[in-house]
Write a protein that holds these residues in place. Structure first.
Motif, PDB file in Angstrom:
ATOM      1  N   SER A  18     -14.486   1.795  30.874  1.00 20.29           N
ATOM      2  CA  SER A  18     -14.912   3.177  31.646  1.00 20.29           C
ATOM      3  C   SER A  18     -16.292   3.288  31.938  1.00 20.29           C
ATOM      4  O   SER A  18     -16.557   4.257  32.774  1.00 20.29           O
ATOM      5  N   THR A  58     -13.567  13.047  35.088  1.00 14.42           N
ATOM      6  CA  THR A  58     -14.533  12.788  34.164  1.00 14.42           C
ATOM      7  C   THR A  58     -14.418  13.114  32.569  1.00 14.42           C
ATOM      8  O   THR A  58     -14.602  12.529  31.802  1.00 14.42           O
ATOM      9  N   ARG A  61     -11.802  11.034  30.952  1.00 12.62           N
ATOM     10  CA  ARG A  61     -11.949   9.723  30.721  1.00 12.62           C
ATOM     11  C   ARG A  61     -12.981   9.547  29.458  1.00 12.62           C
ATOM     12  O   ARG A  61     -12.711   9.148  28.569  1.00 12.62           O
ATOM     13  N   ASP A  65     -12.013   8.121  25.847  1.00 13.60           N
ATOM     14  CA  ASP A  65     -12.925   7.181  24.998  1.00 13.60           C
ATOM     15  C   ASP A  65     -13.172   7.682  23.682  1.00 13.60           C
ATOM     16  O   ASP A  65     -13.211   6.891  22.817  1.00 13.60           O
ATOM     17  N   TYR A 178     -21.206   7.452  34.822  1.00 12.03           N
ATOM     18  CA  TYR A 178     -19.962   7.770  34.353  1.00 12.03           C
ATOM     19  C   TYR A 178     -19.120   8.671  35.319  1.00 12.03           C
ATOM     20  O   TYR A 178     -17.770   8.875  35.003  1.00 12.03           O
ATOM     21  N   THR A 205     -17.264  -2.606  35.392  1.00 10.21           N
ATOM     22  CA  THR A 205     -16.050  -1.824  34.974  1.00 10.21           C
ATOM     23  C   THR A 205     -14.882  -1.996  35.801  1.00 10.21           C
ATOM     24  O   THR A 205     -15.080  -2.600  36.588  1.00 10.21           O
ATOM     25  N   ARG A 207     -10.441  -2.380  35.060  1.00  8.15           N
ATOM     26  CA  ARG A 207      -9.324  -2.475  34.010  1.00  8.15           C
ATOM     27  C   ARG A 207      -9.840  -3.076  32.608  1.00  8.15           C
ATOM     28  O   ARG A 207      -9.227  -2.997  31.689  1.00  8.15           O
TER      29      ARG A 207
END
Length: 216
Positions: A18, A58, A61, A65, A178, A205, A207
């Motif tokens: 990510s 964002t 994601r 994480d 990011y 970054t 997959r």
């Protein structure tokens, strides 16, 4: 999570697909250049009109994480918001989402060049943070060893496609941006080739995190 594990200044770290950095021993997740509110800032200043969904993308994601790593500490390496007004102009639902992610975690905002830090949202605001042998700051300093920084939004090309990447050498790590609506600086730009050693890696970054010699 198909991350890339490596050591910097004696610390075992993982570059996540990510664009986040995980430090398992510290229960720490580090992200850089979130640029929340970029579409709003562009609209306010007469720039391109972009769909205003980048903050939610964002946050989604980041939520994933944090769930996957169970991080107890978070360091945001600066430029978390796209300008001084962006933090105050968050949609209520996005502000609540971010507040939920911050709850119960040791959350640190590093001041960036776009924003001095979102003071009203809680967490601590620092110019830089030193933990054990690592120093976290927004912009790299050639005089520091064991440095983790952001700012440059590095990218590298693979199979004709530019992908955000980490840049890693023996002394420093530069994180990719990011945020969903962020551009980037090619890894062969003179600024980055000056900062990074001759054996530096680019960790792309996507997959999965893919390491290759840093394109110059």
């Amino acid at each position: 999570m198909s991350g890339y594990g490596f050591s910097l200044a004696g610390q075992a770290l993982v570059a996540l697909p990510s664009g986040a950095l995980h430090w398992p021993a510290q229960g720490l997740l580090c992200v850089s250049d979130l640029h929340f509110g970029k579409s709003d800032r562009l609209a306010r200043r007469g720039g391109a009109l972009l769909p205003p969904y980048e903050t939610r993308a964002t946050l989604a994601r980041l939520d994933a994480d944090l769930e996957a790593t169970a991080a107890r500490q978070v360091i945001c390496l600066g430029d978390s918001f796209d300008d001084l007004d962006a933090a105050d102009r968050l949609e209520d639902s996005d502000a609540l989402w971010l507040t939920r992610l911050m709850a119960g975690r040791d959350w640190t905002w590093i001041a960036g060049n776009h924003d001095p830090g979102p003071l009203a949202l809680g967490g601590s605001l620092r110019a830089e943070v030193r933990l054990q042998t690592l120093t976290f700051r927004h912009i790299a300093d050639l005089g520091t060893t064991g440095e983790v920084s952001g700012h440059y939004h590095p990218k590298a090309r693979l199979a004709g496609q530019a992908r955000p990447c980490f840049l890693l050498d023996d002394t420093r790590l530069i994180l990719p941006a990011y945020g969903a609506y962020t551009g980037g600086l090619r890894s062969d730009d003179a600024v980055l080739t000056t900062l990074m050693g001759p054996k530096a890696l680019a960790v792309l970054t996507g997959r999965r995190a893919l390491a290759l010699p840093m394109p110059r």
